[in-house]
Design a protein around this motif. Structure first.
Motif, short mmCIF file in Angstrom:
data_model
loop_
_atom_site.label_atom_id
_atom_site.label_comp_id
_atom_site.label_asym_id
_atom_site.label_seq_id
_atom_site.Cartn_x
_atom_site.Cartn_y
_atom_site.Cartn_z
N ALA A 159 55.06 62.22 15.82
CA ALA A 159 55.84 61.97 17.04
C ALA A 159 55.32 60.73 17.77
O ALA A 159 56.11 59.91 18.26
CB ALA A 159 55.81 63.19 17.95
N LEU A 160 54.00 60.59 17.85
CA LEU A 160 53.42 59.41 18.48
C LEU A 160 53.76 58.16 17.68
O LEU A 160 54.10 57.12 18.24
CB LEU A 160 51.90 59.56 18.59
CG LEU A 160 51.39 60.64 19.54
CD1 LEU A 160 49.88 60.78 19.40
CD2 LEU A 160 51.75 60.30 20.98
N ALA A 161 53.67 58.28 16.36
CA ALA A 161 53.97 57.14 15.50
C ALA A 161 55.41 56.68 15.67
O ALA A 161 55.69 55.48 15.70
CB ALA A 161 53.68 57.48 14.05
N ASP A 162 56.33 57.62 15.76
CA ASP A 162 57.74 57.26 15.93
C ASP A 162 57.94 56.45 17.21
O ASP A 162 58.70 55.47 17.23
CB ASP A 162 58.61 58.52 15.95
CG ASP A 162 58.76 59.15 14.58
OD1 ASP A 162 58.49 58.47 13.58
OD2 ASP A 162 59.15 60.33 14.52
N ALA A 163 57.26 56.86 18.29
CA ALA A 163 57.38 56.15 19.56
C ALA A 163 56.76 54.75 19.46
O ALA A 163 57.31 53.77 19.99
CB ALA A 163 56.72 56.94 20.68
N VAL A 164 55.64 54.65 18.77
CA VAL A 164 54.97 53.35 18.59
C VAL A 164 55.84 52.42 17.75
O VAL A 164 56.00 51.24 18.06
CB VAL A 164 53.58 53.56 17.95
CG1 VAL A 164 53.00 52.22 17.49
CG2 VAL A 164 52.64 54.22 18.94
N ILE A 165 56.40 52.95 16.66
CA ILE A 165 57.27 52.15 15.79
C ILE A 165 58.50 51.67 16.57
O ILE A 165 58.92 50.51 16.44
CB ILE A 165 57.70 52.97 14.57
CG1 ILE A 165 56.50 53.22 13.65
CG2 ILE A 165 58.81 52.26 13.79
CD1 ILE A 165 56.77 54.23 12.56
N GLU A 166 59.06 52.53 17.39
CA GLU A 166 60.23 52.15 18.19
C GLU A 166 59.88 51.01 19.16
O GLU A 166 60.63 50.03 19.27
CB GLU A 166 60.74 53.35 18.97
CG GLU A 166 61.94 53.07 19.84
CD GLU A 166 62.36 54.27 20.68
OE1 GLU A 166 63.11 54.07 21.65
OE2 GLU A 166 61.91 55.40 20.37
N THR A 167 58.74 51.13 19.84
CA THR A 167 58.33 50.09 20.78
C THR A 167 58.05 48.78 20.05
O THR A 167 58.44 47.69 20.52
CB THR A 167 57.07 50.54 21.54
OG1 THR A 167 57.38 51.72 22.29
CG2 THR A 167 56.59 49.45 22.49
N ALA A 168 57.39 48.86 18.90
CA ALA A 168 57.13 47.65 18.11
C ALA A 168 58.42 46.99 17.69
O ALA A 168 58.54 45.75 17.68
CB ALA A 168 56.28 48.00 16.89
N GLY A 169 59.42 47.78 17.35
CA GLY A 169 60.72 47.25 16.95
C GLY A 169 61.42 46.52 18.08
O GLY A 169 62.03 45.46 17.89
N VAL A 170 61.33 47.09 19.28
CA VAL A 170 61.95 46.43 20.45
C VAL A 170 61.24 45.11 20.74
O VAL A 170 61.90 44.09 20.97
CB VAL A 170 61.88 47.36 21.69
CG1 VAL A 170 62.36 46.62 22.93
CG2 VAL A 170 62.71 48.61 21.47
N LEU A 171 59.92 45.12 20.70
CA LEU A 171 59.19 43.88 20.95
C LEU A 171 59.49 42.84 19.88
O LEU A 171 59.68 41.64 20.17
CB LEU A 171 57.69 44.16 20.99
CG LEU A 171 56.76 42.96 21.22
CD1 LEU A 171 57.15 42.21 22.49
CD2 LEU A 171 55.31 43.40 21.27
#
Length: 264
Positions: free
Chosen positions: A246-258
């Motif tokens: 769950a944490l990884a999914d949020a990190v991946i999403e933020t990295a994608g936006v950046l």
């Protein structure tokens, strides 16, 4: 009588010539390598740039000593080194990347209730450029301006996994290139290669007590227009009760936006 303008023309021509030929030729070589899809032979560089082979070899040797080019001995070819990529991305790292990433890292930390970071590669280290500490969470060794060995951190592993394998080999040629913090983590190039294969297969990087005892992190890479890893987003937490995926999914999403903002 009409004045002879030839001396003035010759003087102007000399002024327009490069005053430091070695510097210009060095920049020409770097620009040439940057435009090639793969490493090239020194003879090709000399031919394409119309330079003496001895000059090309001398400049390549100097550039290699400073990490701006790599010599692939098996192929007898030369390509850009990590120092060249760091220099090329310096403007992005130092200003726009931190500015673009800061609100995203703050939102990620608020969303998860854990500390979040944005880091870039600097040689064999990661350099933290944005840090958002969550309240009432464990103290961290990371902070803005802090450097840590890339092979031990989730941020560093995420970026290393996105680098060409030749670049990783240049950064970690032997066991002496693996500093240790807690007694955990890869100690040899073969161990690092296996770890990075797992990162690529998983889609994100993890570390568990390899930077600080009892703390874990997940990290995801941010790439630029050319696919080069310019940064990584990570979250660090301690204790049990939080699900890594769950944490990884949020990190991946933020990295994608950046990443999408970096590419604009």
């Amino acid at each position: 009588m009409i004045p002879d303008s030839a001396p003035a023309i010759r003087t102007a021509a000399r002024a327009a010539e490069p005053q430091v030929p070695a510097a210009e030729n060095t920049l020409r070589i770097l620009s040439y390598l940057a435009g090639r899809p793969a490493p090239v032979a020194a003879s090709a560089i000399a031919r394409e740039l119309d330079l003496p082979r001895s000059t090309v070899y001398h400049l390549l040797t100097t550039l290699s000593a400073h990490g701006f080019v790599l010599h692939f001995r098996e192929e007898q070819r030369w390509g850009l080194g990590t120092s060249a990529f760091e220099l090329a991305g310096g403007y992005t790292r130092q200003q726009p990347l931190a500015r673009l990433g800061r609100p995203l890292i703050a939102a990620l930390s608020d969303r998860l209730g854990e500390s979040a970071h944005l880091a870039v590669m600097s040689g064999g280290d990661v350099l933290y450029i944005v840090e958002e500490r969550a309240p009432r969470r464990p103290a961290l060794v990371t902070d803005v301006g802090v450097r840590l060995p890339a092979h031990l951190t989730a941020s560093g592993r995420a970026m290393l996994a996105a680098l060409p394998r030749e670049q990783v080999r240049a950064l970690y040629p032997s066991a002496s290139a693996f500093p240790d913090r807690t007694g955990l983590g890869p100690r040899r190039p073969t161990e690092l290669r296996e770890l990075l294969r797992e990162v690529r297969a998983r889609g994100y990087a993890v570390e568990d007590s390899e930077v600080a005892d009892g703390l874990r992190s997940v990290g995801a890479v941010v790439r630029d227009h050319a696919g080069w890893p310019v940064a990584a987003v990570a979250v660090t937490w301690g204790g049990e009760g939080l699900e890594e995926r769950a944490l990884a999914d949020a990190v991946i999403e933020t990295a994608g936006v950046l990443e999408s903002r970096v590419k604009r």
